[in-house]
Write a protein that holds these residues in place. Structure first.
Motif, PDB file in Angstrom:
ATOM      1  N   PHE A  34     -16.668  18.899 -24.552  1.00 56.26           N
ATOM      2  CA  PHE A  34     -15.249  19.038 -24.356  1.00 56.26           C
ATOM      3  C   PHE A  34     -14.921  20.396 -23.764  1.00 56.26           C
ATOM      4  CE2 PHE A  34     -14.447  15.173 -26.502  1.00 56.26           C
ATOM      5  CZ  PHE A  34     -15.372  15.090 -27.533  1.00 56.26           C
ATOM      6  N   GLY A  35     -13.780  20.442 -23.104  1.00 51.30           N
ATOM      7  CA  GLY A  35     -13.351  21.689 -22.509  1.00 51.30           C
ATOM      8  C   GLY A  35     -12.479  22.461 -23.468  1.00 51.30           C
ATOM      9  N   SER A  36     -11.249  22.007 -23.633  1.00 52.97           N
ATOM     10  CA  SER A  36     -10.278  22.696 -24.471  1.00 52.97           C
ATOM     11  C   SER A  36      -9.825  21.787 -25.611  1.00 52.97           C
ATOM     12  CB  SER A  36      -9.052  23.095 -23.639  1.00 52.97           C
ATOM     13  OG  SER A  36      -9.412  23.937 -22.574  1.00 52.97           O
ATOM     14  N   TRP A  37      -9.394  22.447 -26.695  1.00 51.27           N
ATOM     15  CA  TRP A  37      -8.819  21.759 -27.855  1.00 51.27           C
ATOM     16  C   TRP A  37      -7.487  22.408 -28.198  1.00 51.27           C
ATOM     17  CZ3 TRP A  37     -10.763  17.522 -30.397  1.00 51.27           C
ATOM     18  CH2 TRP A  37     -12.087  17.164 -30.118  1.00 51.27           C
ATOM     19  N   GLY A  38      -6.579  21.581 -28.690  1.00 51.90           N
ATOM     20  CA  GLY A  38      -5.348  22.117 -29.222  1.00 51.90           C
ATOM     21  C   GLY A  38      -5.519  22.515 -30.676  1.00 51.90           C
ATOM     22  N   GLN A  39      -4.448  23.000 -31.274  1.00 50.03           N
ATOM     23  CA  GLN A  39      -4.509  23.491 -32.652  1.00 50.03           C
ATOM     24  C   GLN A  39      -4.240  22.391 -33.675  1.00 50.03           C
ATOM     25  OE1 GLN A  39      -1.798  23.601 -30.860  1.00 50.03           O
ATOM     26  NE2 GLN A  39      -0.249  22.860 -32.301  1.00 50.03           N
ATOM     27  N   GLY A  40      -3.741  21.245 -33.212  1.00 47.29           N
ATOM     28  CA  GLY A  40      -3.510  20.109 -34.088  1.00 47.29           C
ATOM     29  C   GLY A  40      -2.078  19.997 -34.570  1.00 47.29           C
ATOM     30  N   THR A  41      -1.687  18.766 -34.887  1.00 46.12           N
ATOM     31  CA  THR A  41      -0.373  18.499 -35.464  1.00 46.12           C
ATOM     32  C   THR A  41      -0.555  17.475 -36.585  1.00 46.12           C
ATOM     33  OG1 THR A  41       1.929  17.878 -34.977  1.00 46.12           O
ATOM     34  CG2 THR A  41       0.215  16.672 -33.785  1.00 46.12           C
ATOM     35  N   GLN A  42       0.098  17.721 -37.710  1.00 44.51           N
ATOM     36  CA  GLN A  42      -0.098  16.891 -38.897  1.00 44.51           C
ATOM     37  C   GLN A  42       0.765  15.633 -38.819  1.00 44.51           C
ATOM     38  OE1 GLN A  42      -2.090  17.390 -41.851  1.00 44.51           O
ATOM     39  NE2 GLN A  42      -1.455  15.259 -42.216  1.00 44.51           N
ATOM     40  N   GLY A  47      -8.062  13.273 -24.281  1.00 45.71           N
ATOM     41  CA  GLY A  47      -8.168  12.361 -25.409  1.00 45.71           C
ATOM     42  C   GLY A  47      -7.459  12.881 -26.635  1.00 45.71           C
ATOM     43  N   TRP A  48      -7.255  11.962 -27.563  1.00 51.57           N
ATOM     44  CA  TRP A  48      -6.717  12.271 -28.874  1.00 51.57           C
ATOM     45  C   TRP A  48      -7.786  12.004 -29.926  1.00 51.57           C
ATOM     46  CZ3 TRP A  48      -2.243  14.701 -29.784  1.00 51.57           C
ATOM     47  CH2 TRP A  48      -1.251  14.665 -28.790  1.00 51.57           C
ATOM     48  N   PHE A  49      -7.848  12.888 -30.884  1.00 55.95           N
ATOM     49  CA  PHE A  49      -8.755  12.775 -32.019  1.00 55.95           C
ATOM     50  C   PHE A  49      -7.947  13.035 -33.285  1.00 55.95           C
ATOM     51  CE2 PHE A  49     -12.797  12.798 -29.708  1.00 55.95           C
ATOM     52  CZ  PHE A  49     -12.369  13.235 -28.465  1.00 55.95           C
ATOM     53  N   ARG A  50      -8.514  12.659 -34.399  1.00 55.10           N
ATOM     54  CA  ARG A  50      -7.841  12.959 -35.663  1.00 55.10           C
ATOM     55  C   ARG A  50      -8.871  13.284 -36.734  1.00 55.10           C
ATOM     56  NH1 ARG A  50      -5.370   6.921 -36.985  1.00 55.10           N
ATOM     57  NH2 ARG A  50      -7.348   5.912 -37.582  1.00 55.10           N
ATOM     58  N   GLN A  51      -8.413  14.028 -37.711  1.00 56.69           N
ATOM     59  CA  GLN A  51      -9.280  14.395 -38.821  1.00 56.69           C
ATOM     60  C   GLN A  51      -8.480  14.349 -40.104  1.00 56.69           C
ATOM     61  OE1 GLN A  51     -11.374  18.123 -38.357  1.00 56.69           O
ATOM     62  NE2 GLN A  51     -12.884  17.530 -39.898  1.00 56.69           N
ATOM     63  N   ALA A  52      -8.838  13.418 -40.963  1.00 58.54           N
ATOM     64  CA  ALA A  52      -8.212  13.330 -42.269  1.00 58.54           C
ATOM     65  C   ALA A  52      -8.873  14.320 -43.217  1.00 58.54           C
ATOM     66  CB  ALA A  52      -8.332  11.912 -42.813  1.00 58.54           C
ATOM     67  N   GLY A  84     -11.009  15.977 -45.686  1.00 59.13           N
ATOM     68  CA  GLY A  84     -12.305  15.626 -46.254  1.00 59.13           C
ATOM     69  C   GLY A  84     -13.173  14.753 -45.373  1.00 59.13           C
ATOM     70  N   ASP A  85     -12.649  14.350 -44.223  1.00 54.58           N
ATOM     71  CA  ASP A  85     -13.408  13.492 -43.316  1.00 54.58           C
ATOM     72  C   ASP A  85     -13.795  14.240 -42.046  1.00 54.58           C
ATOM     73  OD1 ASP A  85     -11.500  10.438 -43.982  1.00 54.58           O
ATOM     74  OD2 ASP A  85     -13.138  11.426 -45.085  1.00 54.58           O
ATOM     75  N   GLY A  86     -14.662  13.625 -41.265  1.00 55.95           N
ATOM     76  CA  GLY A  86     -15.021  14.196 -39.987  1.00 55.95           C
ATOM     77  C   GLY A  86     -14.012  13.830 -38.917  1.00 55.95           C
ATOM     78  N   ARG A  87     -14.186  14.413 -37.763  1.00 56.53           N
ATOM     79  CA  ARG A  87     -13.306  14.135 -36.645  1.00 56.53           C
ATOM     80  C   ARG A  87     -13.547  12.728 -36.128  1.00 56.53           C
ATOM     81  NH1 ARG A  87     -14.523  18.059 -32.086  1.00 56.53           N
ATOM     82  NH2 ARG A  87     -16.168  16.564 -31.639  1.00 56.53           N
ATOM     83  N   GLU A  88     -12.470  12.041 -35.803  1.00 52.36           N
ATOM     84  CA  GLU A  88     -12.527  10.648 -35.355  1.00 52.36           C
ATOM     85  C   GLU A  88     -11.847  10.516 -34.009  1.00 52.36           C
ATOM     86  OE1 GLU A  88     -10.941   6.228 -36.866  1.00 52.36           O
ATOM     87  OE2 GLU A  88     -10.078   8.069 -37.669  1.00 52.36           O
ATOM     88  N   PHE A  89     -12.511   9.854 -33.077  1.00 56.93           N
ATOM     89  CA  PHE A  89     -11.915   9.571 -31.780  1.00 56.93           C
ATOM     90  C   PHE A  89     -10.782   8.569 -31.952  1.00 56.93           C
ATOM     91  CE2 PHE A  89     -11.449   8.615 -27.403  1.00 56.93           C
ATOM     92  CZ  PHE A  89     -11.350   7.233 -27.307  1.00 56.93           C
TER      93      PHE A  89
END
Length: 123
Positions: A110-118, A35-40, A42-47
């Motif tokens: 969840f199993g693994s997470w990536g480091q994120g991309t802006q 899956g993909w998630f995002r976090q703006a 000041g906000d929480g993580r969003e599916f």
């Protein structure tokens, strides 16, 4: 455990497109839903979106439905998120993650997470 690395983020004007990639190491990539998630800021993580291990099932958050498309290539051990008609409110750090099945992709565990991309969308 699968290791994940996201790429493809950047700065784009509203209405533009980006394609994110999530490259995985490890032979067991094809066993996991992803899956993909995002976090703006000041906000929480969003599916955002999820895809089954085979790629046959997908689902999306209402906020991105009809604009974003999730896909995967198990031979390349890579998952993608095609983002079209981008809006300023899509600005966030985007993360990919694994889970045992698509049914739990919104809640985990969840199993693994990536480091994120802006991803930054200018108005």
């Amino acid at each position: 455990q699968v290791q994940l690395v996201e790429s493809g983020g950047g700065l784009v004007q509203a209405g533009g497109s980006l394609r994110l990639s999530c490259a995985a190491s490890g032979r067991t990539f094809s066993r996991y839903a992803m899956g993909w998630f995002r976090q703006a800021l000041g906000d929480g993580r969003e599916f955002v979106a999820a895809i089954s291990w085979s790629g046959g099932d997908t689902y999306y958050a209402n906020s991105v439905k009809d604009r974003f498309t999730i896909s995967r290539d198990n031979a390349k051990r890579t998952m993608y998120l095609q983002m079209n008609s981008l809006k300023p409110e899509d600005t966030a750090v985007y993360y990919c993650a694994t889970a045992s099945t698509i049914a739990i992709m919104q809640t985990g565990p969840f199993g693994s997470w990536g480091q994120g991309t802006q991803v930054t969308v200018s108005s």
